[in-house]
Design a protein around this motif. Structure first.
Motif, PDB file in Angstrom:
ATOM      1  N   PHE A 272      13.104 -33.551 -58.099  1.00 50.21           N
ATOM      2  CA  PHE A 272      12.401 -32.370 -58.587  1.00 50.21           C
ATOM      3  C   PHE A 272      13.168 -31.729 -59.741  1.00 50.21           C
TER       4      PHE A 272
ATOM      5  N   ALA B  62      13.524 -22.776 -53.859  1.00 47.48           N
ATOM      6  CA  ALA B  62      13.191 -24.202 -53.839  1.00 47.48           C
ATOM      7  C   ALA B  62      14.458 -25.041 -53.869  1.00 47.48           C
TER       8      ALA B  62
ATOM      9  N   PHE C  97      15.544 -27.874 -51.181  1.00 45.71           N
ATOM     10  CA  PHE C  97      15.872 -29.261 -51.505  1.00 45.71           C
ATOM     11  C   PHE C  97      17.196 -29.651 -50.854  1.00 45.71           C
ATOM     12  N   ASP C  98      18.194 -28.762 -50.940  1.00 45.49           N
ATOM     13  CA  ASP C  98      19.501 -29.049 -50.357  1.00 45.49           C
ATOM     14  C   ASP C  98      19.391 -29.295 -48.857  1.00 45.49           C
TER      15      ASP C  98
ATOM     16  N   ASN D 281      16.949 -30.386 -47.107  1.00 46.13           N
ATOM     17  CA  ASN D 281      16.223 -31.600 -46.739  1.00 46.13           C
ATOM     18  C   ASN D 281      16.694 -32.849 -47.471  1.00 46.13           C
TER      19      ASN D 281
ATOM     20  N   VAL E 172      16.649 -33.701 -50.426  1.00 44.61           N
ATOM     21  CA  VAL E 172      15.783 -34.154 -51.521  1.00 44.61           C
ATOM     22  C   VAL E 172      16.454 -33.745 -52.817  1.00 44.61           C
ATOM     23  N   ASP E 173      16.566 -34.651 -53.756  1.00 43.02           N
ATOM     24  CA  ASP E 173      17.366 -34.355 -54.940  1.00 43.02           C
ATOM     25  C   ASP E 173      16.580 -33.530 -55.955  1.00 43.02           C
ATOM     26  N   TYR E 174      17.313 -32.825 -56.819  1.00 38.31           N
ATOM     27  CA  TYR E 174      16.695 -31.977 -57.828  1.00 38.31           C
ATOM     28  C   TYR E 174      17.584 -31.917 -59.063  1.00 38.31           C
TER      29      TYR E 174
ATOM     30  N   GLN F 113      11.422 -36.795 -44.982  1.00 40.32           N
ATOM     31  CA  GLN F 113      12.054 -35.778 -45.831  1.00 40.32           C
ATOM     32  C   GLN F 113      11.015 -34.870 -46.470  1.00 40.32           C
TER      33      GLN F 113
ATOM     34  N   LEU G 252      10.364 -30.860 -46.000  1.00 37.53           N
ATOM     35  CA  LEU G 252      10.409 -29.950 -47.151  1.00 37.53           C
ATOM     36  C   LEU G 252       9.153 -29.094 -47.221  1.00 37.53           C
TER      37      LEU G 252
END
Length: 279
Positions: free
Chosen positions: A91, A99, A103-104, A106, A108-110, A149, A153
């Motif tokens: 993301f 947000a 992300f952190d 879960n 999930v990278d950003y 994931q 999120l």
């Protein structure tokens, strides 16, 4: 193995900058680009990419709505005979600090705008690792790690805690010499990071933040007031004294501190500047 990728962002400059940074990654092939959420869903279904760089803030269908639609369609097709694998998502965001925390949590990278080459390379390393580990973990499982994931999120973002989005503190601690001062955020003109040290400049004085990164500092600042104009600078929108035209259609911001410091606006943030001041 070549990683097929999509870039989805409503800002042309941001797409160009990210595509340029990805050119140095020999195993990444950008197969298409899109400018909005509707295009994102269509391009994901058309290309079935391994990786999608997805802007969070887009008019109409934002990044989270894109994920929801892709998940829904994926599950419908998975129940039939033409199932396809969900891509990895990275993301891109400039403003939404909640947000970033989601992300952190879960894993999930950003990427924060403006994009940083080192941070893009780090995200790609994580994607490669997840693709390898995910393929192994998915064997014998009805739901892939990516699916889990993204579900987590979206659930967090829809929860009452997520909707509340905890407000940052009204004051910020700034170290000036041996003193730790509580500073009203409205009095801060800008902050700059250089060699790992964050300098905070107000109308009256300057000092240092205890934060280690700009991202950590932004978590403590009011997102409606502060804008990351450049990878090294955060500006208080209300403390901009003048917008100065610069080379090749870029700008600098003359701030309202005693020195009237001029700070740069990155190419990726030029559109945001024009939106803020109707340039």
């Amino acid at each position: 193995m070549t990683i097929s990728a999509l870039i989805i962002d409503d800002e042309q400059l941001a797409r160009d900058e990210l595509a340029y940074l990805l050119e140095s990654a020999k195993d990444v092939d950008v197969v298409a680009q899109g400018a909005n959420g509707i295009e994102a869903v269509e391009l994901i279904e058309e290309h079935h990419p391994d990786l999608v760089f997805l802007d969070v803030q887009m008019p109409g269908l934002d990044g989270f709505a894109v994920i929801q639609r892709v998940m829904d369609r994926h599950r419908k097709q998975k129940d039939g005979s033409n199932g396809w694998s969900l891509p990895q998502f990275v993301f891109a965001t400039a403003y939404d600090q909640y947000a970033v925390r989601a992300f952190d949590v879960n894993a999930v990278d950003y990427l924060l705008k403006p994009f940083d080459r080192g941070r893009v390379e780090k995200a790609l390393e994580r994607v490669r690792g997840r693709m390898t580990n995910g393929a192994a973990a998915a064997n014998g499982s009805s739901e892939s790690p990516i699916e889990s994931q993204l579900d987590a999120l979206l659930s967090l973002l829809k929860s009452p805690q997520g909707a509340a989005r905890t407000a940052p503190p009204a004051k910020l601690i700034v170290q000036a010499g041996s003193r730790l001062l509580l500073v009203d955020q409205a009095d801060i003109c800008f902050a700059e990071i250089e060699e790992g040290v964050i300098r905070v400049v107000t109308q009256q004085f300057e000092g240092q933040s205890k934060c280690r990164t700009i991202e950590e500092l932004l978590d403590q600042l009011e997102p409606a007031m502060f804008w990351r104009a450049h990878r090294s600078f955060v500006a208080n929108i209300n403390q901009i004294r003048e917008v100065v035209p610069w080379f090749k259609s870029t700008y600098q911001l003359r701030m309202n501190d005693k020195k009237q410091t001029e700070i740069p606006v990155s190419r990726a943030q030029t559109k945001r500047l024009r939106e803020l001041f109707n340039l």
